[in-house]
Design a protein around this motif. Sequence first.
Motif, PDB file in Angstrom:
ATOM      1  N   ILE A 377     -14.472 -58.410 -23.984  1.00 55.80           N
ATOM      2  CA  ILE A 377     -13.017 -58.513 -24.114  1.00 55.80           C
ATOM      3  C   ILE A 377     -12.604 -59.969 -24.246  1.00 55.80           C
ATOM      4  O   ILE A 377     -11.753 -60.323 -25.083  1.00 55.80           O
ATOM      5  N   THR A 378     -13.198 -60.826 -23.441  1.00 61.85           N
ATOM      6  CA  THR A 378     -12.869 -62.252 -23.516  1.00 61.85           C
ATOM      7  C   THR A 378     -13.239 -62.831 -24.870  1.00 61.85           C
ATOM      8  O   THR A 378     -12.476 -63.586 -25.474  1.00 61.85           O
ATOM      9  N   ARG A 379     -14.401 -62.485 -25.374  1.00 70.76           N
ATOM     10  CA  ARG A 379     -14.834 -62.999 -26.676  1.00 70.76           C
ATOM     11  C   ARG A 379     -13.900 -62.534 -27.781  1.00 70.76           C
ATOM     12  O   ARG A 379     -13.550 -63.311 -28.669  1.00 70.76           O
ATOM     13  N   ALA A 380     -13.477 -61.263 -27.736  1.00 69.96           N
ATOM     14  CA  ALA A 380     -12.547 -60.758 -28.747  1.00 69.96           C
ATOM     15  C   ALA A 380     -11.238 -61.535 -28.716  1.00 69.96           C
ATOM     16  O   ALA A 380     -10.676 -61.890 -29.754  1.00 69.96           O
ATOM     17  N   GLY A 381     -10.727 -61.792 -27.496  1.00 66.94           N
ATOM     18  CA  GLY A 381      -9.498 -62.561 -27.381  1.00 66.94           C
ATOM     19  C   GLY A 381      -9.647 -63.969 -27.906  1.00 66.94           C
ATOM     20  O   GLY A 381      -8.745 -64.509 -28.578  1.00 66.94           O
ATOM     21  N   GLU A 382     -10.789 -64.608 -27.634  1.00 72.46           N
ATOM     22  CA  GLU A 382     -11.031 -65.964 -28.114  1.00 72.46           C
ATOM     23  C   GLU A 382     -11.192 -65.997 -29.634  1.00 72.46           C
ATOM     24  O   GLU A 382     -10.726 -66.929 -30.302  1.00 72.46           O
ATOM     25  N   GLU A 383     -11.823 -64.979 -30.208  1.00 72.01           N
ATOM     26  CA  GLU A 383     -11.938 -64.919 -31.667  1.00 72.01           C
ATOM     27  C   GLU A 383     -10.579 -64.709 -32.318  1.00 72.01           C
ATOM     28  O   GLU A 383     -10.310 -65.217 -33.408  1.00 72.01           O
ATOM     29  N   SER A 384      -9.704 -63.978 -31.635  1.00 71.77           N
ATOM     30  CA  SER A 384      -8.334 -63.831 -32.120  1.00 71.77           C
ATOM     31  C   SER A 384      -7.636 -65.177 -32.221  1.00 71.77           C
ATOM     32  O   SER A 384      -6.790 -65.395 -33.091  1.00 71.77           O
ATOM     33  N   ARG A 385      -7.991 -66.088 -31.344  1.00 70.49           N
ATOM     34  CA  ARG A 385      -7.389 -67.430 -31.327  1.00 70.49           C
ATOM     35  C   ARG A 385      -8.077 -68.388 -32.299  1.00 70.49           C
ATOM     36  O   ARG A 385      -7.757 -69.585 -32.334  1.00 70.49           O
ATOM     37  N   GLY A 386      -9.030 -67.871 -33.079  1.00 66.90           N
ATOM     38  CA  GLY A 386      -9.687 -68.690 -34.087  1.00 66.90           C
ATOM     39  C   GLY A 386     -10.966 -69.351 -33.638  1.00 66.90           C
ATOM     40  O   GLY A 386     -11.568 -70.116 -34.393  1.00 66.90           O
ATOM     41  N   HIS A 387     -11.420 -69.068 -32.411  1.00 69.72           N
ATOM     42  CA  HIS A 387     -12.661 -69.653 -31.929  1.00 69.72           C
ATOM     43  C   HIS A 387     -13.850 -68.883 -32.511  1.00 69.72           C
ATOM     44  O   HIS A 387     -13.828 -67.659 -32.586  1.00 69.72           O
ATOM     45  N   THR A 388     -14.864 -69.581 -32.922  1.00 65.51           N
ATOM     46  CA  THR A 388     -16.047 -68.952 -33.498  1.00 65.51           C
ATOM     47  C   THR A 388     -17.234 -69.117 -32.557  1.00 65.51           C
ATOM     48  O   THR A 388     -17.315 -70.076 -31.800  1.00 65.51           O
ATOM     49  N   PHE A 389     -18.152 -68.174 -32.633  1.00 69.78           N
ATOM     50  CA  PHE A 389     -19.334 -68.181 -31.785  1.00 69.78           C
ATOM     51  C   PHE A 389     -20.569 -67.981 -32.646  1.00 69.78           C
ATOM     52  O   PHE A 389     -20.525 -67.272 -33.668  1.00 69.78           O
ATOM     53  N   GLN A 390     -21.658 -68.577 -32.264  1.00 62.64           N
ATOM     54  CA  GLN A 390     -22.934 -68.281 -32.886  1.00 62.64           C
ATOM     55  C   GLN A 390     -23.326 -66.856 -32.500  1.00 62.64           C
ATOM     56  O   GLN A 390     -22.832 -66.289 -31.530  1.00 62.64           O
ATOM     57  N   VAL A 395     -19.717 -66.222 -24.215  1.00 60.22           N
ATOM     58  CA  VAL A 395     -18.408 -66.814 -23.997  1.00 60.22           C
ATOM     59  C   VAL A 395     -18.380 -67.498 -22.629  1.00 60.22           C
ATOM     60  O   VAL A 395     -19.078 -67.079 -21.689  1.00 60.22           O
ATOM     61  N   ASP A 396     -17.610 -68.544 -22.507  1.00 59.17           N
ATOM     62  CA  ASP A 396     -17.503 -69.301 -21.257  1.00 59.17           C
ATOM     63  C   ASP A 396     -16.910 -68.416 -20.157  1.00 59.17           C
ATOM     64  O   ASP A 396     -15.810 -67.874 -20.301  1.00 59.17           O
ATOM     65  N   GLU A 397     -17.628 -68.278 -19.056  1.00 60.01           N
ATOM     66  CA  GLU A 397     -17.153 -67.420 -17.960  1.00 60.01           C
ATOM     67  C   GLU A 397     -15.842 -67.913 -17.359  1.00 60.01           C
ATOM     68  O   GLU A 397     -15.096 -67.127 -16.758  1.00 60.01           O
ATOM     69  N   ASN A 398     -15.557 -69.210 -17.496  1.00 58.53           N
ATOM     70  CA  ASN A 398     -14.298 -69.729 -16.961  1.00 58.53           C
ATOM     71  C   ASN A 398     -13.080 -69.134 -17.659  1.00 58.53           C
ATOM     72  O   ASN A 398     -11.967 -69.211 -17.133  1.00 58.53           O
ATOM     73  N   LEU A 399     -13.289 -68.520 -18.818  1.00 58.71           N
ATOM     74  CA  LEU A 399     -12.188 -67.920 -19.569  1.00 58.71           C
ATOM     75  C   LEU A 399     -11.943 -66.471 -19.180  1.00 58.71           C
ATOM     76  O   LEU A 399     -10.926 -65.893 -19.562  1.00 58.71           O
ATOM     77  N   TRP A 400     -12.854 -65.873 -18.441  1.00 59.67           N
ATOM     78  CA  TRP A 400     -12.758 -64.437 -18.165  1.00 59.67           C
ATOM     79  C   TRP A 400     -11.423 -64.060 -17.538  1.00 59.67           C
ATOM     80  O   TRP A 400     -10.786 -63.081 -17.950  1.00 59.67           O
ATOM     81  N   SER A 401     -10.993 -64.808 -16.537  1.00 55.01           N
ATOM     82  CA  SER A 401      -9.785 -64.425 -15.796  1.00 55.01           C
ATOM     83  C   SER A 401      -8.510 -64.597 -16.613  1.00 55.01           C
ATOM     84  O   SER A 401      -7.447 -64.126 -16.191  1.00 55.01           O
ATOM     85  N   GLN A 402      -8.590 -65.270 -17.768  1.00 51.61           N
ATOM     86  CA  GLN A 402      -7.427 -65.322 -18.651  1.00 51.61           C
ATOM     87  C   GLN A 402      -7.162 -63.976 -19.311  1.00 51.61           C
ATOM     88  O   GLN A 402      -6.053 -63.697 -19.744  1.00 51.61           O
ATOM     89  N   TYR A 403      -8.201 -63.137 -19.370  1.00 53.43           N
ATOM     90  CA  TYR A 403      -8.076 -61.840 -20.033  1.00 53.43           C
ATOM     91  C   TYR A 403      -8.219 -60.664 -19.070  1.00 53.43           C
ATOM     92  O   TYR A 403      -7.630 -59.606 -19.289  1.00 53.43           O
TER      93      TYR A 403
END
Length: 453
Positions: A377-390, A395-403
Motif C-alpha cells: 500500500i505504501t509503495r502504491a501511494g509513493e508511486e502515485s506521487r511520482g516516485h519510482t522504484f527498482q 519502500v522506506d519503512e519510515n513512510l508506512w505510517s503516512q498510509y
Amino acid sequence: MFLSTSTTPNEPNVMIPAQKRKVVVFSGGSAANSLVDEFNEVIEKNNCALTYVIPISDNGGSSSELIRVFGGPGIGDVRTRLVRLIPHTHTNILNLFNHRLPPSPEPAAAEFLTLLTGTSPLYDAIPTPQAMLIRAILSHLHLEILKRNRPPTSTFNFQSASIGNLFLTGARLFSGSVESAIYLLAIMGGVDESKTAVLPAIVSNFSHHISAGLADGSVIAGQNAISHPSEPTALNSNPSGDQADHASIMLNGINHTIEDATLPGSLPTLRHAAIAFSKASEEPLPARIERVWYINPYGQEMRPPPNPKVLEAIGAAEAIIYSIGSLYTSIVPSLILQGVGESIARSNGARFKILLLNGSLDRETGGFSALDFVAAITRAGEESRGHTFQSSESVDENLWSQYVTHLIHLEGQSVPRVNKEELAKWGVECVRLYGRKAGDGVTKGYFDRLKMP
C-alpha cells in the motif's frame, strides 16, 4: 473511534454529538460487500458519511462482453456495491438489478427480450414509472447492440449478463456520463447518497486496464488475467462451416475480421471476453507481484488522473479504510492514480488510516505477511506521487505510517502472519479480532461477523 467528549463548567464530561464525520473506504466488489452492513452500522452510530472508492479496471465476467462491444469502464464492482446498498424497502428493484441472465447464450437472449417487452416477472411489484424507465434504458442499449452486431462473426453475447451492468451501460450510452448512470441506479434503488456515496476511481467513457509486473520479470496484462485464470467465451476461435469464410484471419487467438470496441493492434489479452471463470480454483502466480500500473490498449504505461471527487473525499475524511479484497486488483488500482498518494499521506484530517487485513491469502498475495500488505500500500501511494522504484527495491519503512496507522486482523489459521512488534516500530498499531468458528471448532479467517470499533 469517532465519538468525542467535551467538558463545560456546568456540565462536566458531557457527551456532545459529533459533527458529520467522513470516512473513505477503498475497496473492490464482492469481498468487501460482506462488510457493508458493518460499515452502515458505523455511519449510523457515529453520524458519519461514507464514500466508497472503487476501481473500473475489472475486465472479467459479463463486464468483459460490454467492454468488448462498447468499450467504457468496467462497472461490475460499482454495480455490486450500489445494489448491495439498496435498502429492503426497494427489494424488487434490488432483485432486478442483481439478476443474471441464463448461462447459455440463446436462453439469455430470450430472457432479455422479456425485459424489453415488459413481460418479465422481474417487473412484478415494481412501480410502473420505474419499470417504464428501466425498459427505455434497456431498449436504448438494445438498439446500440443491434447497430454493432456483425453476424455471423460478431454478435453480442447475453450469457450470464447482469441486468444491473446492462442498465448502467445503457444509461451511460444514453446520457454520455458514467456518473449520471450511477446516480440513476442509486436514486431508483433508494440509496441515500448523502450518507453513502459510490465513486468510480476514474470518471471516463473509455476502458482503463492494468498490468502487473512479477518478480521474475514477466508481465500480465488485464485485471482478470492477474486475478483469475479464465477462458474466453464470447468469440468463436474455431469457426466452421459457413463461418469459416467470414472468420479466416486469426492472430494470437483473435479473430481479426470481428469488429469490436478495441483499437486495431490492441493487446490480445485485452480483446478477449472472459465471461466464464472460476473464483474458487486459482492457479498460483509464477512469481510475486511487485508492481501494478495502468496501460493503454497497446500495453504502454500511462498515469491517469483520478475522479476529482475522490481527492475531495480524501481531503475531508477523518478515517481512510483499505477494505478486505484483492490487494493488487481491488485496492492498488485506486491508490496509484495521480494525486491519491499525496492526498492520503498529507491528509491532516485523516487521523485513522486503517488496513483490514484479509482473512486468508489469494493468488495475488501468496506467501505475504501483514508487513508485505502495508509495504504494498505504501509503495502504491509513493508511486502515485511520482516516485519510482527498482524492481526489487523495498519502500522506506519510515513512510508506512503516512498510509497505514492501524491494522485490524483476525485470529485464525489462514490469516497472514502479523508481526506486531515490527509494525509498531514503524508506527502501525495492530488490533486483533476473532473470526467465526467453523463446525470443527477451528477459527477461520472470515470478516462476515466483524463489528467495527
